[in-house]
Design an enzyme around this catalytic site. Sequence first.
Site, mmCIF file in Angstrom:
data_model
loop_
_atom_site.group_PDB
_atom_site.id
_atom_site.type_symbol
_atom_site.label_atom_id
_atom_site.label_comp_id
_atom_site.label_asym_id
_atom_site.label_seq_id
_atom_site.Cartn_x
_atom_site.Cartn_y
_atom_site.Cartn_z
ATOM 1 N N GLU A 20 -1.801 14.549 5.761
ATOM 2 C CA GLU A 20 -1.258 14.505 4.388
ATOM 3 C C GLU A 20 -2.305 15.004 3.408
ATOM 4 O O GLU A 20 -3.490 14.661 3.512
ATOM 5 C CB GLU A 20 -0.893 13.076 3.957
ATOM 6 C CG GLU A 20 0.331 12.532 4.628
ATOM 7 C CD GLU A 20 0.684 11.113 4.162
ATOM 8 O OE1 GLU A 20 0.301 10.729 3.035
ATOM 9 O OE2 GLU A 20 1.324 10.409 4.954
ATOM 10 N N GLU B 211 -1.603 5.140 8.278
ATOM 11 C CA GLU B 211 -2.421 4.414 7.299
ATOM 12 C C GLU B 211 -2.336 2.893 7.399
ATOM 13 O O GLU B 211 -1.809 2.239 6.486
ATOM 14 C CB GLU B 211 -2.044 4.832 5.878
ATOM 15 C CG GLU B 211 -2.255 6.296 5.583
ATOM 16 C CD GLU B 211 -1.978 6.641 4.120
ATOM 17 O OE1 GLU B 211 -1.501 5.758 3.379
ATOM 18 O OE2 GLU B 211 -2.249 7.779 3.725
HETATM 19 C C1 BG6 Z 1 0.098 8.134 1.375
HETATM 20 C C2 BG6 Z 1 1.333 7.730 2.161
HETATM 21 O O1 BG6 Z 1 -0.763 7.057 1.292
HETATM 22 O O2 BG6 Z 1 0.264 8.509 0.068
HETATM 23 C C3 BG6 Z 1 2.588 8.412 1.689
HETATM 24 O O3 BG6 Z 1 1.165 7.935 3.550
HETATM 25 C C4 BG6 Z 1 2.653 8.366 0.185
HETATM 26 O O4 BG6 Z 1 3.704 7.790 2.281
HETATM 27 C C5 BG6 Z 1 1.453 9.087 -0.406
HETATM 28 O O5 BG6 Z 1 3.845 8.885 -0.291
HETATM 29 C C6 BG6 Z 1 1.426 9.051 -1.916
HETATM 30 O O6 BG6 Z 1 1.166 7.769 -2.391
HETATM 31 P P1 BG6 Z 1 2.106 6.968 -3.420
HETATM 32 O O7 BG6 Z 1 1.353 5.728 -3.719
HETATM 33 O O8 BG6 Z 1 2.374 7.827 -4.563
HETATM 34 O O9 BG6 Z 1 3.367 6.697 -2.699
#
Ligand code: BG6
Length: 441
Positions: free
Chosen positions: A346, A161
């Site tokens: 993810e 990302e």
């Molecule tokens: C993604 C990331 O954008 O979102 C993760 O790659 C992250 O590392 C996940 O944990 C959830 O987002 P946040 O803002 O809750 O950490």
Amino acid sequence: MEFSKDFVWGAASSSYQTEGDREGRGDSIWDEFCERPGAIRNGETGEFACDGLRRYREDVHHLKQLGLTAYRFSISWPRIFPEGRGVPNQEGLAYYDRLIELLLKEGIVPHVTLYHWDLPLALEREGGWRNRDTALAFADFAGFMAQHFSDRVQHYCTLNEPQCFIGLGYGTGEHAPGATLKGSELFTCAANALLAHGLAVQAIREASTKSVQVGAASTGKLCYPLHNTVENQAAAEAASFQIDENEWWFSHTWFLDAILLGSLPPAMQALTDCIPSEDWETICQPLDFLGINVYNGIQVDENGDYVERITGYPRTSLKWPVTPQVMRYGLRWLYQRYHMPMYITENGQASNDRIYLDGKVHDLDRIDFLHRYLLELRDCCSEGVPIKGYFHWSLTDNFEWNNGYDERMGLIFVHYPTQRRIRKDSAEWYAGIVQSNGRLL
Ligand code: BG6
């Protein structure tokens, strides 16, 4: 109906969010950022996180028990090169060797991400992503890791990302290193990230003795139609790749157009201006797959205008809307534009999970979320979009960046004071889906 026979079912994590053990590595930008008053909810840090460095055997055991066949995790760059470059830290390498050997022994395929945001602090002191040298140092790190793992790892993601580590890290300042750059200064960071990706792909391929699959993990705006008409679908597709001027960085377009199409649309001219023309060949390397991190999308009408969400719309504890249709449509648009096989690297939801009186963690909302998103994913596959696998974010609850430990996204609950792991109901549910290859959805 099932997913394809060779569909990969996995879960994902990242180094800073889970490993802990700050003494065993160099500092990253997140260590410093966490010390800034007000930067992280409740003033929490990733210093101990899930103690993954010591408890990885238990975590792999859960992966195995759930029947997962792949694990996506990242390598902490400062654990290998505490100063970002130079002499490798043998203890750091030994940790990843142990983890990978255990995964392979259990029949779980390692999917390695080389940059999940924990830039060595020493490199930030030299300018971080503002500095072109960071791209060169990253390529050296990537090549070093690929050589080290060459008999054991076949799947690599270069960057996770860039939309977030550039946009939130150097633009809005919500993430480490907390910079608030504007205009060409921010575009230069993005240009350096693009170069880092391209150089790393070359370095990984050169260093690997066996054949490797190389990709990157992208995230960003994706739209789906209000009505299922040809016109509305076309409007949703177009809106997905349109650049929002004030949030240009939260688009798949700037990253994926650059690395896969080798050019940027006119709306990104300011970024093009920051890319030396001789870099384009390096940036645009042939890839084997695309990783897509997908959490939610935006509904649009026939005119491509955003549709207002209904009052009380479903949302997760992070207030992210629950929009399963993004799986079916968003991935289709990505395929139509880039023609690449994809992994969902993810997907998942945040909840304020807790241990119930019976000692279990009943996370019905996560089961409902996954059920809806996986149904749409299955439809997307049956419509001919080549999706190779799905990684749930995340394996365990972990340090959710600026949200600290409040938000839980794991299949496995972590009781932080004791580091006890408890498999949530959603983990058992997911295991059933995995075992039936999606037939039970
Ligand atoms: C993604 C990331 O954008 O979102 C993760 O790659 C992250 O590392 C996940 O944990 C959830 O987002 P946040 O803002 O809750 O950490």
